[in-house]
Design an enzyme around this catalytic site. Sequence first.
Site, mmCIF file in Angstrom:
data_model
loop_
_atom_site.group_PDB
_atom_site.id
_atom_site.type_symbol
_atom_site.label_atom_id
_atom_site.label_comp_id
_atom_site.label_asym_id
_atom_site.label_seq_id
_atom_site.Cartn_x
_atom_site.Cartn_y
_atom_site.Cartn_z
ATOM 1 C CG HIS A 1 -1.933 -1.048 1.220
ATOM 2 N ND1 HIS A 1 -2.434 -1.615 2.358
ATOM 3 C CD2 HIS A 1 -2.558 -1.643 0.194
ATOM 4 C CE1 HIS A 1 -3.332 -2.520 2.024
ATOM 5 N NE2 HIS A 1 -3.431 -2.550 0.721
ATOM 6 C CB THR A 2 0.119 4.750 -0.905
ATOM 7 O OG1 THR A 2 -0.498 4.335 -2.102
ATOM 8 C CG2 THR A 2 0.925 5.991 -1.148
ATOM 9 C CD GLN A 3 2.955 1.722 4.172
ATOM 10 O OE1 GLN A 3 3.007 2.269 5.264
ATOM 11 N NE2 GLN A 3 2.033 0.837 3.875
ATOM 12 C CB SER A 4 5.650 8.059 1.722
ATOM 13 O OG SER A 4 6.447 7.335 0.845
ATOM 14 C CD1 TRP B 1 -0.060 11.488 1.331
ATOM 15 C CD2 TRP B 1 0.055 9.335 1.983
ATOM 16 N NE1 TRP B 1 0.599 11.429 2.540
ATOM 17 C CE2 TRP B 1 0.694 10.141 2.956
ATOM 18 C CE3 TRP B 1 -0.001 7.961 2.169
ATOM 19 C CZ2 TRP B 1 1.277 9.605 4.106
ATOM 20 C CZ3 TRP B 1 0.582 7.433 3.311
ATOM 21 C CH2 TRP B 1 1.213 8.246 4.270
#
Lengths: 275, 262
Positions: free
Chosen positions: A37-40, A154
Amino acid sequence: MNHFPQAWGRPRDDVYGQYNPSYLPQSHGGTQQPITHTQSPIVTGTSVIAIKFKTGVVIAADNLASYGSLARFTDVHRLKHFNRKSVVGVGGDVSDMQYLDRLLKSLDVEENYSTGSHTAEESETDPAMMGANNLHTYLSKVMYKRRSDFNPLWNALLVAGLDEKNKPFLASADLLGTTFSGPTMATGFGAHLAQPIMRRIVPDEAASQQLGREEAVQAVRDCMKVLFYRDARSMPEYSIAVIDEKGVELKEKEVLENQSWDFADKIRGYGTQTV
Amino acid sequence: MASLFNAQSMLDQPSYSFAQPTSHSEPRQHSFYPYTDNGGSTLGISGQDFAILAGDTRSTSGYNINTRYAPKLFKIGGDGPNNTGSKIVLSVVGFAADGRALKERLDTVVKMYKYQHGKDISVGACAQRLSHILYSKRFFPYYVTAILGGIDEEGKGALYSYDPVGSYEREQCRAAGAASSLIMPFLDNQVNLKNQYDASQPQGFGKEPLKPQPLSRPHVESLVNDAFTSAVERHIEVGDGLQMMIITKDGIEETYAPLKKD
């Protein structure tokens, strides 16, 4: 006859050989890496700013998509036109923005395929057309769902437009699903730099109901200039949209005018100067 | 017809041509933190035949003010999206997105109750339901402190306070949120008359503590005002506006008064 229903419709192993599971995720016997998953955020857009005025809303964002500190893409349009009543401004991860854009496109098709009010006269009077408030509710639920799945989009979004009663509407939603609204809104760096300037012009809801279209547009343009002066992840070309009862007026190739650093030598209080 | 499977597998359990998921994948690492604190404070006081809930309207993230008007008080039940005729109020403070999700769940449950049973839910039942909703997310909690207010079946003011995972208790008064540690001691002293003694008695250890009495509505309203104007002075996350909801047998009265915006 094969008596195992789960094999029906599947390629036969004796004809095609064993199923090759290598592309499947590990949880299904494959050799794929785990789902990530997008972590940043990676490619990012900076601030979006907006002001409500008497009969509508102005919203703006620059056309830059940065890769860290690299100004990577310089023609990325971050204001998304949804329908005659609403525009979404997106800050944060650009690929998540593009996902949201596809989501909005399919939502628009779903909304209008059966009711089909796509000629100008029809959409003019369509009472069932989604207002900006409905769109905001939808988007905030998408954002909250994704954060609850630990797989956030995000982004920081501003939804600008008119509600079902054609009153100006402006609200935000972010990657945590947090929502709020107000007469002026700004995401990212704009929350520090532009919001105080806008709040001086429009301190409260009553003041925004007195504000004319021209003043609102001018205030937003001034704020975009301040943001370009001080936000290192910004550029002088930007998009600006005005939404009112006449519809959406979206310009995507505006350039900052009357730039001047004349004020710079009068700045005191930090930096290297000693006086 | 040619068999799809060899003789060996025919004897086994029915199977897919690829491995069944055996267990869940490795535990994942996350750097994403799904909560934030939106600041603000709430407060509830119950009286003889009324309950008052109050909350400031500022929403913050860090040192930023998101907006000066984001209500923390929600009507629960009643009719339609505006909850007309409702007699229960929920206040939530903490993580605003969870607060909204919680409010929407409780509101739906209370409305469904009326459709299914043909009568309004009692505050006691609503309070227990709210506890269950909170506990159902015990391992990924709604990060909020809730206070629920209404009128009980005897016509008395009812107030229930919660922790984020659903522990709850009926109380006379409760402060929650950012400035709870500033407001709660004030309420202990002014509502429950803690550390107050009869001034006319002589000095000494034998003085009788004052007994708390139900307070009048104007008195409670002025206590709420004092609590918030003082909290605004000492807490940066509290300010902008004071929203109050007064629940009586006749319904909910809503008031708004400005607070300092600094």
